[in-house]
Design an enzyme around this catalytic site. Structure first.
Site, PDB file in Angstrom:
ATOM      1  CG  ASN A 129      -1.730   1.174   1.458  1.00 48.73           C
ATOM      2  OD1 ASN A 129      -1.812   2.031   0.581  1.00 48.73           O
ATOM      3  ND2 ASN A 129      -2.365   1.264   2.613  1.00 48.73           N
ATOM      4  CB  CYS A 132      -3.306   5.382   2.913  1.00 48.97           C
ATOM      5  SG  CYS A 132      -4.451   6.053   4.109  1.00 48.97           S
ATOM      6  CE  LYS A 167      -6.050  -0.567  -2.037  1.00 47.53           C
ATOM      7  NZ  LYS A 167      -6.770  -1.090  -0.894  1.00 47.53           N
ATOM      8  CG  ASN A 193      -5.876   2.978  -0.695  1.00 47.07           C
ATOM      9  OD1 ASN A 193      -6.846   3.150   0.048  1.00 47.07           O
ATOM     10  ND2 ASN A 193      -4.743   2.486  -0.259  1.00 47.07           N
ATOM     11  N   GLY A 221     -16.353   3.938  -1.673  1.00 48.80           N
ATOM     12  CA  GLY A 221     -17.755   3.594  -1.910  1.00 48.80           C
ATOM     13  C   GLY A 221     -18.246   4.139  -3.242  1.00 48.80           C
ATOM     14  N   GLY A 247     -12.935  -0.081  -5.833  1.00 50.07           N
ATOM     15  CA  GLY A 247     -13.477   1.268  -5.655  1.00 50.07           C
ATOM     16  C   GLY A 247     -14.942   1.336  -6.035  1.00 50.07           C
ATOM     17  N   GLY A 248     -15.787   1.359  -5.014  1.00 53.28           N
ATOM     18  CA  GLY A 248     -17.211   1.609  -5.236  1.00 53.28           C
ATOM     19  C   GLY A 248     -17.989   0.456  -5.819  1.00 53.28           C
TER      20      GLY A 248
END
Ligand SMILES: Cc1cc2nc3c(=O)[nH]c(=O)nc-3n(C[C@H](O)[C@H](O)[C@H](O)COP(=O)(O)O)c2cc1C
Length: 382
Positions: A129, A132, A167, A193, A221, A247-248
Protein backbone atom coordinates in the site's frame (compact mmCIF):
# COMPACT_ATOMS: atom_id res chain seq x y z
CA UNK A 1 -20.27 -21.15 -17.07
CA UNK A 2 -17.11 -20.46 -15.09
CA UNK A 3 -16.52 -17.77 -12.52
CA UNK A 4 -12.84 -18.69 -12.13
CA UNK A 5 -10.17 -16.14 -12.80
CA UNK A 6 -6.57 -15.49 -11.83
CA UNK A 7 -4.22 -12.69 -11.00
CA UNK A 8 -0.94 -13.94 -12.39
CA UNK A 9 -0.49 -17.29 -10.70
CA UNK A 10 -2.96 -16.54 -7.88
CA UNK A 11 -6.02 -18.60 -8.79
CA UNK A 12 -9.49 -17.48 -7.71
CA UNK A 13 -12.79 -19.35 -7.71
CA UNK A 14 -14.68 -16.10 -8.22
CA UNK A 15 -13.46 -12.65 -9.24
CA UNK A 16 -14.39 -11.25 -5.80
CA UNK A 17 -11.83 -10.46 -3.10
CA UNK A 18 -12.18 -8.68 0.21
CA UNK A 19 -10.07 -5.49 0.15
CA UNK A 20 -7.73 -4.34 2.88
CA UNK A 21 -9.15 -2.33 5.75
CA UNK A 22 -10.62 -2.32 9.19
CA UNK A 23 -12.76 -5.41 8.48
CA UNK A 24 -9.63 -7.35 7.56
CA UNK A 25 -7.80 -6.63 10.83
CA UNK A 26 -8.75 -10.23 11.62
CA UNK A 27 -9.94 -13.13 9.39
CA UNK A 28 -13.42 -13.30 10.94
CA UNK A 29 -15.26 -11.15 8.40
CA UNK A 30 -13.69 -13.07 5.52
CA UNK A 31 -14.63 -16.40 7.08
CA UNK A 32 -18.26 -15.22 7.07
CA UNK A 33 -18.05 -13.83 3.52
CA UNK A 34 -16.28 -16.78 1.91
CA UNK A 35 -19.32 -19.09 1.74
CA UNK A 36 -21.16 -16.24 -0.03
CA UNK A 37 -18.68 -16.10 -2.93
CA UNK A 38 -15.74 -14.05 -1.64
CA UNK A 39 -12.76 -16.01 -2.93
CA UNK A 40 -9.82 -14.50 -1.08
CA UNK A 41 -8.79 -11.67 1.16
CA UNK A 42 -6.22 -8.95 1.68
CA UNK A 43 -5.22 -8.24 5.29
CA UNK A 44 -5.25 -4.81 6.82
CA UNK A 45 -2.00 -3.02 5.86
CA UNK A 46 0.44 -4.39 8.41
CA UNK A 47 3.25 -2.50 10.07
CA UNK A 48 6.08 -4.12 11.96
CA UNK A 49 6.13 -1.23 14.40
CA UNK A 50 3.03 0.90 14.86
CA UNK A 51 4.36 4.43 15.50
CA UNK A 52 3.25 5.80 18.90
CA UNK A 53 1.23 8.59 17.31
CA UNK A 54 -0.80 5.94 15.49
CA UNK A 55 -1.90 4.15 18.64
CA UNK A 56 -4.09 7.09 19.60
CA UNK A 57 -6.87 6.62 17.08
CA UNK A 58 -8.65 9.82 16.02
CA UNK A 59 -12.41 9.70 16.46
CA UNK A 60 -14.75 9.83 14.72
CA UNK A 61 -12.94 7.87 12.03
CA UNK A 62 -15.78 7.21 9.60
CA UNK A 63 -18.56 9.21 8.13
CA UNK A 64 -21.06 7.56 5.80
CA UNK A 65 -22.63 9.91 3.28
CA UNK A 66 -25.28 9.51 0.59
CA UNK A 67 -25.88 6.02 2.04
CA UNK A 68 -23.26 4.10 0.07
CA UNK A 69 -20.14 6.26 0.27
CA UNK A 70 -17.75 6.81 3.09
CA UNK A 71 -15.05 9.16 4.32
CA UNK A 72 -12.53 7.53 6.64
CA UNK A 73 -9.41 8.55 8.46
CA UNK A 74 -8.55 5.09 9.74
CA UNK A 75 -5.24 5.53 11.41
CA UNK A 76 -3.47 2.73 13.20
CA UNK A 77 -3.58 -1.01 13.52
CA UNK A 78 -5.94 -2.31 16.17
CA UNK A 79 -4.25 -5.70 16.33
CA UNK A 80 -0.58 -6.61 16.18
CA UNK A 81 0.72 -8.12 12.92
CA UNK A 82 1.76 -11.19 14.90
CA UNK A 83 -1.93 -12.22 15.13
CA UNK A 84 -1.75 -12.99 11.40
CA UNK A 85 1.45 -14.96 11.83
CA UNK A 86 0.17 -16.92 14.82
CA UNK A 87 -3.41 -17.54 13.75
CA UNK A 88 -4.94 -15.57 10.89
CA UNK A 89 -2.94 -16.80 7.91
CA UNK A 90 -3.69 -20.44 8.63
CA UNK A 91 -7.36 -19.75 9.28
CA UNK A 92 -7.69 -18.26 5.80
CA UNK A 93 -5.57 -20.99 4.22
CA UNK A 94 -7.83 -23.63 5.76
CA UNK A 95 -10.64 -22.36 3.50
CA UNK A 96 -8.51 -23.11 0.42
CA UNK A 97 -8.65 -19.46 -0.61
CA UNK A 98 -5.65 -17.22 -1.21
CA UNK A 99 -4.40 -14.90 1.50
CA UNK A 100 -2.73 -11.68 0.47
CA UNK A 101 -0.71 -9.82 3.06
CA UNK A 102 -1.01 -6.06 2.77
CA UNK A 103 2.07 -4.13 3.84
CA UNK A 104 2.32 -0.46 4.54
CA UNK A 105 4.91 0.63 1.97
CA UNK A 106 6.31 3.50 4.00
CA UNK A 107 9.09 1.73 5.91
CA UNK A 108 11.18 -0.42 3.57
CA UNK A 109 13.08 -2.38 6.23
CA UNK A 110 9.83 -3.21 8.01
CA UNK A 111 8.39 -4.50 4.72
CA UNK A 112 11.39 -6.78 4.22
CA UNK A 113 11.19 -8.16 7.77
CA UNK A 114 7.48 -8.89 7.43
CA UNK A 115 8.03 -10.52 4.04
CA UNK A 116 10.67 -12.80 5.54
CA UNK A 117 8.21 -14.05 8.14
CA UNK A 118 5.24 -14.46 5.81
CA UNK A 119 7.29 -16.11 3.06
CA UNK A 120 7.93 -18.93 5.51
CA UNK A 121 4.15 -19.38 5.67
CA UNK A 122 3.74 -19.50 1.87
CA UNK A 123 1.26 -16.65 1.60
CA UNK A 124 -0.07 -16.11 -1.92
CA UNK A 125 0.96 -12.51 -2.55
CA UNK A 126 1.93 -9.21 -0.95
CA UNK A 127 -0.10 -6.12 -1.66
CA UNK A 128 1.99 -3.06 -0.90
CA UNK A 129 0.00 0.00 0.00
CA UNK A 130 1.56 3.26 -1.17
CA UNK A 131 -1.72 5.01 -1.69
CA UNK A 132 -3.64 5.83 1.50
CA UNK A 133 -4.95 9.31 0.72
CA UNK A 134 -5.38 10.80 4.21
CA UNK A 135 -2.12 9.34 5.46
CA UNK A 136 -0.48 10.74 2.32
CA UNK A 137 -1.74 14.21 3.19
CA UNK A 138 -0.23 13.99 6.68
CA UNK A 139 2.98 12.04 6.17
CA UNK A 140 3.96 12.51 2.52
CA UNK A 141 2.15 11.28 -0.54
CA UNK A 142 3.74 7.97 -1.57
CA UNK A 143 1.09 7.59 -4.27
CA UNK A 144 2.99 10.06 -6.47
CA UNK A 145 6.53 9.38 -5.23
CA UNK A 146 8.41 7.65 -8.04
CA UNK A 147 11.70 7.73 -6.10
CA UNK A 148 10.20 6.00 -3.07
CA UNK A 149 8.50 3.44 -5.33
CA UNK A 150 11.79 2.63 -7.01
CA UNK A 151 13.56 2.14 -3.67
CA UNK A 152 10.65 0.06 -2.40
CA UNK A 153 10.50 -2.21 -5.45
CA UNK A 154 14.26 -2.73 -5.58
CA UNK A 155 14.34 -3.60 -1.90
CA UNK A 156 11.38 -5.95 -1.68
CA UNK A 157 11.76 -7.59 -5.09
CA UNK A 158 15.26 -8.48 -3.95
CA UNK A 159 14.05 -10.46 -0.95
CA UNK A 160 11.09 -12.45 -2.28
CA UNK A 161 9.82 -14.40 -5.27
CA UNK A 162 6.25 -14.25 -3.98
CA UNK A 163 3.97 -12.10 -6.19
CA UNK A 164 4.02 -8.39 -5.32
CA UNK A 165 0.94 -6.31 -6.05
CA UNK A 166 1.33 -2.56 -5.81
CA UNK A 167 -1.76 -0.70 -4.64
CA UNK A 168 -2.18 2.75 -6.15
CA UNK A 169 -4.79 5.43 -6.10
CA UNK A 170 -6.05 7.92 -8.64
CA UNK A 171 -3.51 10.65 -9.43
CA UNK A 172 -2.03 12.28 -12.47
CA UNK A 173 1.03 10.05 -11.99
CA UNK A 174 -1.00 6.83 -11.91
CA UNK A 175 0.34 5.48 -15.20
CA UNK A 176 3.93 6.50 -14.50
CA UNK A 177 3.80 4.86 -11.07
CA UNK A 178 2.21 1.68 -12.42
CA UNK A 179 4.68 1.38 -15.29
CA UNK A 180 7.60 1.85 -12.96
CA UNK A 181 6.26 -0.80 -10.60
CA UNK A 182 5.82 -3.18 -13.54
CA UNK A 183 9.33 -2.52 -14.86
CA UNK A 184 10.77 -3.20 -11.42
CA UNK A 185 9.03 -6.54 -11.06
CA UNK A 186 5.53 -5.97 -9.68
CA UNK A 187 3.16 -8.80 -10.60
CA UNK A 188 -0.10 -6.83 -10.48
CA UNK A 189 -1.47 -3.36 -9.85
CA UNK A 190 -4.41 -2.87 -7.50
CA UNK A 191 -6.36 0.30 -8.14
CA UNK A 192 -7.80 2.22 -6.45
CA UNK A 193 -7.30 2.90 -2.79
CA UNK A 194 -9.44 5.61 -1.21
CA UNK A 195 -9.39 8.82 -3.24
CA UNK A 196 -8.73 12.16 -1.68
CA UNK A 197 -8.35 13.59 0.78
CA UNK A 198 -11.94 14.68 0.93
CA UNK A 199 -13.86 16.44 3.67
CA UNK A 200 -17.29 16.60 5.28
CA UNK A 201 -18.43 19.31 7.68
CA UNK A 202 -20.99 18.98 10.45
CA UNK A 203 -23.04 22.09 9.90
CA UNK A 204 -24.39 22.01 13.50
CA UNK A 205 -20.94 22.48 14.98
CA UNK A 206 -19.11 23.95 11.95
CA UNK A 207 -16.41 21.31 12.60
CA UNK A 208 -15.07 18.60 10.30
CA UNK A 209 -16.94 15.32 10.60
CA UNK A 210 -13.69 13.38 11.07
CA UNK A 211 -11.38 13.68 14.02
CA UNK A 212 -8.03 13.61 12.24
CA UNK A 213 -5.77 16.67 12.16
CA UNK A 214 -6.68 18.69 9.09
CA UNK A 215 -10.19 17.21 8.99
CA UNK A 216 -9.62 15.21 5.81
CA UNK A 217 -10.24 11.59 4.96
CA UNK A 218 -10.23 9.12 2.10
CA UNK A 219 -13.35 8.82 -0.02
CA UNK A 220 -14.57 5.29 -0.78
CA UNK A 221 -17.76 3.59 -1.91
CA UNK A 222 -20.18 4.41 -4.70
CA UNK A 223 -18.95 8.00 -5.07
CA UNK A 224 -15.64 6.78 -6.51
CA UNK A 225 -16.78 3.97 -8.82
CA UNK A 226 -16.54 5.86 -12.14
CA UNK A 227 -13.08 7.20 -11.25
CA UNK A 228 -11.87 3.75 -10.25
CA UNK A 229 -13.24 2.31 -13.49
CA UNK A 230 -11.45 4.98 -15.51
CA UNK A 231 -8.18 4.21 -13.70
CA UNK A 232 -8.52 0.49 -14.46
CA UNK A 233 -9.26 1.17 -18.12
CA UNK A 234 -6.25 3.51 -18.41
CA UNK A 235 -3.97 0.99 -16.71
CA UNK A 236 -5.18 -1.87 -18.89
CA UNK A 237 -4.22 0.05 -22.00
CA UNK A 238 -0.65 0.44 -20.78
CA UNK A 239 0.36 -2.56 -18.68
CA UNK A 240 1.06 -6.18 -19.42
CA UNK A 241 0.64 -7.29 -15.80
CA UNK A 242 -2.86 -7.95 -14.40
CA UNK A 243 -4.96 -5.25 -12.77
CA UNK A 244 -7.19 -5.71 -9.76
CA UNK A 245 -10.07 -3.24 -9.83
CA UNK A 246 -11.30 -1.67 -6.60
CA UNK A 247 -13.48 1.27 -5.66
CA UNK A 248 -17.21 1.61 -5.24
CA UNK A 249 -18.18 -1.91 -6.30
CA UNK A 250 -21.59 -2.84 -4.93
CA UNK A 251 -23.30 -4.84 -7.69
CA UNK A 252 -22.69 -7.53 -10.30
CA UNK A 253 -23.00 -4.82 -12.93
CA UNK A 254 -20.14 -2.91 -11.25
CA UNK A 255 -18.02 -6.07 -11.30
CA UNK A 256 -18.77 -6.74 -14.96
CA UNK A 257 -17.85 -3.16 -15.85
CA UNK A 258 -14.54 -3.51 -13.99
CA UNK A 259 -13.76 -6.74 -15.84
CA UNK A 260 -14.69 -5.20 -19.17
CA UNK A 261 -12.46 -2.22 -18.35
CA UNK A 262 -9.55 -4.62 -17.97
CA UNK A 263 -9.51 -5.89 -14.38
CA UNK A 264 -8.70 -9.59 -13.90
CA UNK A 265 -10.51 -9.57 -10.55
CA UNK A 266 -11.96 -7.04 -8.12
CA UNK A 267 -11.77 -6.12 -4.47
CA UNK A 268 -14.58 -4.76 -2.33
CA UNK A 269 -14.44 -2.87 0.93
CA UNK A 270 -17.18 -0.30 1.54
CA UNK A 271 -20.00 -2.50 0.19
CA UNK A 272 -19.33 -5.44 2.54
CA UNK A 273 -18.41 -3.07 5.38
CA UNK A 274 -21.79 -1.32 5.14
CA UNK A 275 -24.03 -4.17 3.92
CA UNK A 276 -22.41 -7.24 5.47
CA UNK A 277 -21.07 -10.42 3.87
CA UNK A 278 -24.34 -11.19 2.05
CA UNK A 279 -23.48 -8.51 -0.52
CA UNK A 280 -21.34 -11.22 -2.13
CA UNK A 281 -24.44 -13.42 -2.61
CA UNK A 282 -26.23 -10.73 -4.56
CA UNK A 283 -23.20 -10.14 -6.76
CA UNK A 284 -22.76 -13.87 -7.40
CA UNK A 285 -26.41 -14.22 -8.40
CA UNK A 286 -26.04 -11.23 -10.72
CA UNK A 287 -22.89 -12.62 -12.33
CA UNK A 288 -24.51 -15.99 -12.92
CA UNK A 289 -27.61 -14.34 -14.40
CA UNK A 290 -25.47 -12.22 -16.70
CA UNK A 291 -23.53 -15.20 -18.00
CA UNK A 292 -26.74 -17.21 -18.44
CA UNK A 293 -28.30 -14.38 -20.47
CA UNK A 294 -25.14 -13.91 -22.53
CA UNK A 295 -24.07 -17.42 -23.57
CA UNK A 296 -21.47 -15.93 -25.94
CA UNK A 297 -19.34 -15.59 -22.79
CA UNK A 298 -18.40 -18.96 -21.32
CA UNK A 299 -16.63 -17.46 -18.32
CA UNK A 300 -15.98 -14.22 -16.48
CA UNK A 301 -12.44 -14.34 -17.87
CA UNK A 302 -13.86 -13.72 -21.32
CA UNK A 303 -15.17 -10.36 -20.12
CA UNK A 304 -11.72 -9.04 -19.21
CA UNK A 305 -10.76 -6.00 -21.27
CA UNK A 306 -13.75 -6.17 -23.65
CA UNK A 307 -14.02 -2.40 -23.79
CA UNK A 308 -10.53 -2.06 -25.29
CA UNK A 309 -10.68 -0.56 -28.74
CA UNK A 310 -14.25 0.62 -28.18
CA UNK A 311 -13.30 3.91 -26.54
CA UNK A 312 -11.16 5.36 -29.28
CA UNK A 313 -13.82 7.29 -31.15
CA UNK A 314 -16.68 9.52 -30.09
CA UNK A 315 -19.94 7.72 -30.59
CA UNK A 316 -22.55 10.28 -31.39
CA UNK A 317 -26.21 9.69 -31.67
CA UNK A 318 -28.52 12.56 -32.32
CA UNK A 319 -31.65 10.47 -31.90
CA UNK A 320 -33.83 11.33 -28.93
CA UNK A 321 -34.43 8.67 -26.29
CA UNK A 322 -37.40 6.38 -26.57
CA UNK A 323 -40.20 6.14 -23.99
CA UNK A 324 -41.49 2.63 -23.35
CA UNK A 325 -45.06 3.48 -22.66
CA UNK A 326 -46.13 0.29 -20.92
CA UNK A 327 -43.34 0.65 -18.35
CA UNK A 328 -43.85 4.36 -17.66
CA UNK A 329 -45.76 5.28 -14.50
CA UNK A 330 -45.82 9.00 -15.28
CA UNK A 331 -43.80 9.79 -12.13
CA UNK A 332 -42.38 12.89 -13.82
CA UNK A 333 -38.72 12.43 -12.77
CA UNK A 334 -37.62 12.82 -16.39
CA UNK A 335 -39.59 16.03 -16.80
CA UNK A 336 -37.79 17.53 -13.78
CA UNK A 337 -34.44 16.49 -15.21
CA UNK A 338 -35.01 17.90 -18.68
CA UNK A 339 -33.54 21.38 -19.01
CA UNK A 340 -34.94 21.79 -22.52
CA UNK A 341 -38.66 21.19 -21.98
CA UNK A 342 -38.35 18.23 -24.30
CA UNK A 343 -40.61 15.86 -22.36
CA UNK A 344 -44.28 16.39 -22.03
CA UNK A 345 -46.81 14.63 -19.85
CA UNK A 346 -49.93 13.88 -21.86
CA UNK A 347 -53.02 13.31 -19.75
CA UNK A 348 -54.95 10.29 -20.87
CA UNK A 349 -57.91 8.64 -19.22
CA UNK A 350 -56.63 5.84 -17.00
CA UNK A 351 -52.92 6.41 -17.50
CA UNK A 352 -50.80 9.42 -18.37
CA UNK A 353 -48.23 9.10 -21.13
CA UNK A 354 -44.96 10.83 -21.96
CA UNK A 355 -43.95 12.30 -25.25
CA UNK A 356 -40.49 13.43 -26.31
CA UNK A 357 -40.59 16.71 -28.24
CA UNK A 358 -37.96 15.96 -30.83
CA UNK A 359 -37.26 19.54 -31.80
CA UNK A 360 -36.38 20.46 -28.21
CA UNK A 361 -34.38 17.33 -27.36
CA UNK A 362 -30.58 17.51 -27.53
CA UNK A 363 -30.15 13.77 -26.71
CA UNK A 364 -28.29 14.51 -23.47
CA UNK A 365 -30.07 11.50 -21.90
CA UNK A 366 -30.50 13.08 -18.46
CA UNK A 367 -34.04 11.66 -18.55
CA UNK A 368 -32.68 8.15 -19.07
CA UNK A 369 -30.43 8.56 -16.04
CA UNK A 370 -33.18 9.64 -13.65
CA UNK A 371 -35.82 7.11 -14.66
CA UNK A 372 -35.97 4.77 -11.63
CA UNK A 373 -34.19 1.49 -12.53
CA UNK A 374 -37.22 -0.53 -11.39
CA UNK A 375 -39.25 1.10 -14.21
CA UNK A 376 -36.52 1.56 -16.85
CA UNK A 377 -39.08 3.31 -19.01
CA UNK A 378 -36.81 5.51 -21.15
CA UNK A 379 -34.09 4.01 -23.27
CA UNK A 380 -31.25 5.81 -24.98
CA UNK A 381 -31.31 5.27 -28.72
CA UNK A 382 -27.50 5.34 -28.63
C1 LIG B 1 -12.06 2.17 6.92
C2 LIG B 1 -11.14 1.85 5.79
C3 LIG B 1 -9.86 1.35 6.05
C4 LIG B 1 -9.00 1.04 5.01
N1 LIG B 1 -7.76 0.56 5.29
C5 LIG B 1 -6.92 0.21 4.28
C6 LIG B 1 -5.66 -0.34 4.54
O1 LIG B 1 -5.25 -0.58 5.67
N2 LIG B 1 -4.84 -0.62 3.48
C7 LIG B 1 -5.24 -0.41 2.19
O2 LIG B 1 -4.47 -0.70 1.25
N3 LIG B 1 -6.47 0.08 1.90
C8 LIG B 1 -7.30 0.40 2.91
N4 LIG B 1 -8.56 0.90 2.62
C9 LIG B 1 -8.96 1.07 1.22
C10 LIG B 1 -9.79 -0.10 0.68
O3 LIG B 1 -9.05 -1.31 0.69
C11 LIG B 1 -10.28 0.18 -0.75
O4 LIG B 1 -9.16 0.32 -1.59
C12 LIG B 1 -11.10 1.45 -0.85
O5 LIG B 1 -11.98 1.51 0.25
C13 LIG B 1 -11.89 1.54 -2.15
O6 LIG B 1 -12.76 0.45 -2.29
P1 LIG B 1 -14.32 0.52 -1.85
O7 LIG B 1 -14.93 1.70 -2.53
O8 LIG B 1 -14.89 -0.80 -2.27
O9 LIG B 1 -14.34 0.68 -0.37
C14 LIG B 1 -9.42 1.22 3.66
C15 LIG B 1 -10.71 1.72 3.39
C16 LIG B 1 -11.57 2.02 4.44
C17 LIG B 1 -12.95 2.56 4.12
Amino acid sequence: MSLNTQIGNVKLQTPLLLASGYITETPEFFLKAQPHGCSGMVTRSLRLHVPPERTNVPAPRYSVFDQDSMLNCEWGNEKPWTDWRDRGVNQVKDTGCPIIISLSGRNLDDCCDLIQTFDEMNVDAYEVNVSCSHSGALHGNLNVDLVHLQQLMEKIRGVTVTPIWIKLSYSNLLIAMAKQAEELGANAIVCTNSIGPGMLIDTKTAKPKLGIKGGGGGVTGKAIFPIALWCVHQLSQTLAIPIVGCGGIFTADNVIQMLMAGASAVQLYTAPALKGPSVFDQIMIGLQKFLAKNPQYASVEELIGLVAGRTNEHQFSSSPPVVIEKKCTGCGACIQACAFDAIELISRPGKNALAVIKNNCISCNACVGVCPPKFNAIKASF
